[in-house]
Design a protein around this motif. Structure first.
Motif, PDB file in Angstrom:
ATOM      1  N   MET A   1      69.280   8.083  57.089  1.00 19.17           N
ATOM      2  CA  MET A   1      69.692   8.538  55.930  1.00 19.17           C
ATOM      3  C   MET A   1      70.099   7.321  54.943  1.00 19.17           C
ATOM      4  SD  MET A   1      72.213  11.757  54.622  1.00 19.17           S
ATOM      5  CE  MET A   1      70.813  12.796  54.244  1.00 19.17           C
ATOM      6  N   THR A   3      69.601   4.185  55.188  1.00 17.95           N
ATOM      7  CA  THR A   3      68.666   3.294  54.603  1.00 17.95           C
ATOM      8  C   THR A   3      67.742   3.930  53.513  1.00 17.95           C
ATOM      9  OG1 THR A   3      68.551   2.148  56.588  1.00 17.95           O
ATOM     10  CG2 THR A   3      66.430   1.708  55.300  1.00 17.95           C
ATOM     11  N   ARG A   4      67.270   5.164  53.887  1.00 20.75           N
ATOM     12  CA  ARG A   4      66.471   6.154  52.679  1.00 20.75           C
ATOM     13  C   ARG A   4      67.295   6.174  51.470  1.00 20.75           C
ATOM     14  NH1 ARG A   4      66.252  11.108  54.673  1.00 20.75           N
ATOM     15  NH2 ARG A   4      67.952  11.853  53.351  1.00 20.75           N
ATOM     16  N   GLU A   5      68.519   6.474  51.446  1.00 23.65           N
ATOM     17  CA  GLU A   5      69.341   6.853  50.259  1.00 23.65           C
ATOM     18  C   GLU A   5      69.707   5.470  49.481  1.00 23.65           C
ATOM     19  OE1 GLU A   5      69.265   9.453  48.626  1.00 23.65           O
ATOM     20  OE2 GLU A   5      68.355  10.676  50.192  1.00 23.65           O
ATOM     21  N   GLU A   7      67.702   2.469  49.659  1.00 19.12           N
ATOM     22  CA  GLU A   7      66.628   2.384  48.985  1.00 19.12           C
ATOM     23  C   GLU A   7      66.048   2.984  47.669  1.00 19.12           C
ATOM     24  OE1 GLU A   7      65.220  -0.661  49.302  1.00 19.12           O
ATOM     25  OE2 GLU A   7      66.767  -0.932  50.741  1.00 19.12           O
ATOM     26  N   ARG A   8      66.713   4.283  47.873  1.00 17.06           N
ATOM     27  CA  ARG A   8      66.597   5.409  46.645  1.00 17.06           C
ATOM     28  C   ARG A   8      67.470   4.600  45.529  1.00 17.06           C
ATOM     29  NH1 ARG A   8      68.422  11.286  46.490  1.00 17.06           N
ATOM     30  NH2 ARG A   8      67.729  11.622  44.333  1.00 17.06           N
ATOM     31  N   GLY A 123      74.743   7.974  53.352  1.00 16.94           N
ATOM     32  CA  GLY A 123      73.707   8.206  52.388  1.00 16.94           C
ATOM     33  C   GLY A 123      73.601   9.620  51.746  1.00 16.94           C
TER      34      GLY A 123
END
Length: 141
Positions: A1, A3-5, A7-8, A123
Motif C-alpha cells: 500500500m 508504494t501504491r499510494e 506512486e499515486r 499509504g
C-alpha cells in the motif's frame, strides 16, 4: 500500500499545475496545504525512526495528541510554503519515510507495539487525502 499510494502521490503532483495547487481543497486547506500536511506527518515518522535507531523507549508524550489542535496549528506555517515546493516536499519526505519504515523492526511499530506512534502502513493516510484532493479538483472543474 505504501508504494501504491506514494506512486499515486507522485502522479498527482506531476499532473497538477500551480493553479490547482493553490486551489482550495476544503474550507481550511489549499491543495498544496494538504500535501504539506502529509509531509508534516511523514516527517514526524522520521523523527520517531531516529528514536528507534537510538534504542529509546516510547514515552507518553510520543503519542499523537487528541483532537485537531496540532494539525490546525501547523496550517499557517504549511500555507506559507510556496505551493509547488510543498508538493515536492510531500513526495520527497514520503519517499524517505517509506524507506525508513521498511528498515525498522516491526516489533517497534503499531500494532505489534501498542505504545508506538509509528504505523508501517503510511499509504492509508496519503490515500485518504489524495481521494479528498482529487474530489476537490474535480468539483472545481
Amino acid at each position: 500500500m505504501n508504494t501504491r499510494e506514494r506512486e499515486r502521490l507522485r502522479a498527482f503532483i506531476e499532473r497538477v499545475d500551480d493553479g490547482a495547487l493553490s486551489a482550495p481543497a476544503n474550507e481550511y486547506w489549499t491543495v498544496a496545504g494538504v500535501l504539506g500536511h502529509l509531509a508534516y506527518w511523514d516527517s514526524r515518522v522520521l523523527v520517531f525512526a531516529e528514536k528507534i535507531d537510538r534504542g529509546e523507549p516510547w514515552v507518553p508524550t510520543d503519542a499523537e495528541p487528541e483532537g485537531d489542535w496540532l494539525t490546525d496549528s501547523t496550517r499557517p506555517i504549511i500555507h506559507a510554503i510556496e505551493p509547488r515546493r510543498a508538493a515536492q516536499l510531500a513526495l520527497e519526505i514520503a519517499e524517505e519515510a517509506d524507506r525508513r519504515v521498511a528498515e525498522l523492526p516491526l516489533d517497534r511499530m503499531a500494532p505489534r507495539d501498542p505504545d508506538s506512534p509509528i504505523y508501517p502502513v503510511r499509504g492509508e493516510h496519503r490515500g485518504e487525502h489524495l481521494d479528498e484532493l482529487e474530489a476537490a479538483l474535480k468539483e472545481l472543474g
